[in-house]
Write an enzyme that holds these catalytic residues in place. Structure first.
Site, PDB file in Angstrom:
ATOM      1  N   LYS A 106     -53.980 -36.458   7.048  1.00 29.66           N
ATOM      2  CA  LYS A 106     -54.036 -37.905   6.829  1.00 29.66           C
ATOM      3  C   LYS A 106     -54.303 -38.581   8.161  1.00 29.66           C
ATOM      4  O   LYS A 106     -53.969 -38.019   9.218  1.00 29.66           O
ATOM      5  CB  LYS A 106     -52.692 -38.401   6.273  1.00 29.66           C
ATOM      6  CG  LYS A 106     -52.811 -39.664   5.442  1.00 29.66           C
ATOM      7  CD  LYS A 106     -53.269 -39.364   4.042  1.00 29.66           C
ATOM      8  CE  LYS A 106     -53.451 -40.602   3.221  1.00 29.66           C
ATOM      9  NZ  LYS A 106     -53.699 -40.295   1.809  1.00 29.66           N
ATOM     10  N   THR A 190     -59.752 -40.624 -10.568  1.00 30.76           N
ATOM     11  CA  THR A 190     -58.286 -40.614 -10.582  1.00 30.76           C
ATOM     12  C   THR A 190     -57.762 -41.067 -11.952  1.00 30.76           C
ATOM     13  O   THR A 190     -56.894 -40.409 -12.537  1.00 30.76           O
ATOM     14  CB  THR A 190     -57.733 -41.488  -9.436  1.00 30.76           C
ATOM     15  OG1 THR A 190     -58.336 -41.049  -8.220  1.00 30.76           O
ATOM     16  CG2 THR A 190     -56.232 -41.352  -9.331  1.00 30.76           C
ATOM     17  N   ASN A 221     -58.374 -49.752  -9.552  1.00 29.97           N
ATOM     18  CA  ASN A 221     -59.238 -48.593  -9.802  1.00 29.97           C
ATOM     19  C   ASN A 221     -58.576 -47.572 -10.738  1.00 29.97           C
ATOM     20  O   ASN A 221     -59.161 -47.170 -11.743  1.00 29.97           O
ATOM     21  CB  ASN A 221     -59.609 -47.952  -8.461  1.00 29.97           C
ATOM     22  CG  ASN A 221     -60.377 -46.654  -8.652  1.00 29.97           C
ATOM     23  OD1 ASN A 221     -59.816 -45.580  -8.530  1.00 29.97           O
ATOM     24  ND2 ASN A 221     -61.644 -46.747  -9.011  1.00 29.97           N
ATOM     25  N   SER A 362     -63.322 -35.555  -4.611  1.00 35.51           N
ATOM     26  CA  SER A 362     -63.678 -35.551  -3.180  1.00 35.51           C
ATOM     27  C   SER A 362     -64.082 -34.145  -2.755  1.00 35.51           C
ATOM     28  O   SER A 362     -65.036 -33.960  -1.993  1.00 35.51           O
ATOM     29  CB  SER A 362     -62.489 -35.985  -2.326  1.00 35.51           C
ATOM     30  OG  SER A 362     -62.375 -37.371  -2.346  1.00 35.51           O
TER      31      SER A 362
END
Ligand code: NAD
Length: 428
Positions: A106, A190, A221, A362
């Site tokens: 991250k 997602t 989203n 991803s």
């Protein structure tokens, strides 16, 4: 500040709890309790007024045992090394539970991106890469967007990376715009992933989807595609969604007992996930308090907005009808509330399994970049369904065989896979 430091302590506490249940060798646990590598650096930016401002950036690689580290970059004013460490550790478990060949990482910069002009944002993005490019890349660590960053910024970052290494390298960063190396299906990933896990959980719990009602927190989203999937793929009804009203600075719930028209609501929602409540009211919807979503008499609750929303106080408002909670958001349930859900026998699909659809696509984006060949949206979503369904079923099997709560089972599957990779690589 103390709360933020706690994020990493919380991640470590959760890990220790499962490590004990798994009877993990304490020496192995000690390795996974801390990031493998962490970087802190300054990013000086020439501002539009000619002054130079110094920002602080972080990149943490928690584990690369299963493959290159993977995880977003946040631009947020209260970003610290500890928030980034916690998020990096959670990414290790998320990629492992989804069984994609990646580790956990991250990044972050302590900045409010809204306070920067577009050209300052671009300089900050390029400056971030200038500091860290030697330690990231398709075979090392692959960043992506997160809170405060977006596909356009990823486009600048990958351009800077490509210039520095002297080769067009789209796979160095994912979450790029479609047309600049991005993947079809990323924006649906997602929310649809949440729906694939709900479909499998309903099969397990013998809930008939076409008779099921759902209530959602959030309408951004994740929630929009989860709501679409719930109605159009499963044939159920969404009776309410909630959102943060930016003009009134408060949250509202948009409710209709017969079910909302999700596509209509999306058409009156802005890019921040804020619904035009006047038009919703005109269309016959009731506008209620922001907390009302959790009290509804539904079969499925989908928290898809913020962390800590199902807590010691709100958990008491959950109706007896609720049998399933699908955690679209990261960390929506506090440990105290978790105990109550466990004792009430409510089936919880834990966040890092439920919302793993995004990181899975991803990964598909990186695969397509490596091949320099791109799949259609249908191909991407079909592959996503297979991956998420397998992930759900391996966690369910663990929960049943070990007689543990789904969250603990997900940790057990994930930690087991990471430790296995460490063993196979000869690290242990
Ligand atoms: P988003 O910014 O697109 O949407 C957030 C939504 O939450 C908006 O509709 C906003 O109005 C609403 N909201 C904010 N505060 C609220 C409140 N107090 N009450 C009710 N609604 C409120 O964000 P998103 O990408 O949909 O992410 C939602 C959650 O899912 C976050 O926890 C995020 O970390 C997690 N998540 C997102 C992805 C992804 O791919 N987008 C992947 C994994 C996890």
């Amino acid at each position: 500040m103390a709360d933020l430091i706690n994020a990493f302590q919380m991640a470590q506490t959760q890990f220790r709890h499962v490590a004990e249940q798994l009877r993990l060798d304490p020496q192995v646990a000690e390795i996974l309790l801390w990031p493998t590598r962490e970087f802190k650096f300054q990013i000086p930016v020439r501002m539009d007024d000619g002054s130079i401002r110094v920002f602080f950036g972080y990149r943490v690689q928690h584990s690369d045992a299963r493959g290159p580290a993977k995880g977003g970059i946040r631009f947020h004013p209260s970003e610290t090394l500890d928030t980034v460490r916690a998020l990096a550790m959670w990414m290790t478990w998320k990629t492992a539970v989804a069984d994609i060949p990646l580790g956990g990482g991250k990044g972050g910069v302590a900045v409010d991106p809204a306070s920067l002009s577009i050209s300052e944002q671009e300089k900050l993005c390029r400056g971030y890469i200038d500091q860290i490019w030697r330690n990231i890349g398709p075979r090392q660590d692959v960043p992506a967007p997160d809170v405060g960053t977006n596909p356009r910024m990823m486009g600048w970052m990958v351009d800077e990376y490509s210039k520095l290494v002297g080769q067009y390298t789209p796979g160095a960063i994912t979450g790029k715009p479609v047309g600049n190396g991005g993947s079809q299906g990323r924006k649906e990933a997602t929310g649809y992933g949440v729906i694939y896990t709900i479909r499998e959980a309903m099969r397990h719990l013998n809930i008939e989807p076409t008779r099921a009602l759902a209530s959602l927190q959030g309408f951004g989203n994740v929630a929009q595609y989860a709501a679409l999937g719930f109605t159009e793929q499963l044939g159920g009804k969404v009776v309410c969604v909630s959102y943060w009203d930016r003009a009134d600075r408060t949250a509202y719930t948009v409710y209709h007992p017969e079910g909302v028209d999700v596509r209509y609501l999306i058409s009156i929602t802005d890019v921040y996930g804020s619904i035009d409540k006047d038009r919703a009211r005109e269309a016959g919807y009731m506008i209620e308090d922001g907390n009302a979503w959790i009290e509804k008499d539904v079969d499925v609750l989908i928290p898809a907005a913020l962390e800590g929303q199902i807590n010691a106080e709100t958990v008491r408002c959950i109706s007896d009808r609720v049998r399933l909670i699908a955690e679209g958001a990261n960390g929506p349930t506090t440990p105290e509330a978790d105990e109550v859900l466990k004792s009430r026998g409510i089936f919880v699909i834990p966040d890092f399994l439920c919302n793993a659809g995004g990181v899975t696509v991803s990964y598909f984006e990186g695969v397509q970049n490596d091949m320099n060949y791109y799949w259609t949206k249908e191909e991407v979503l079909q592959r996503l369904d297979i991956k998420i369904t397998q992930a759900f079923n391996s966690v369910l099997q663990m929960a049943e065989s070990e007689k543990v709560y789904m969250r603990d089972a997900a940790y057990m599957v994930a930690i087991g896979r990471v430790v296995e990779a460490m063993e196979l690589r000869g690290w242990l």
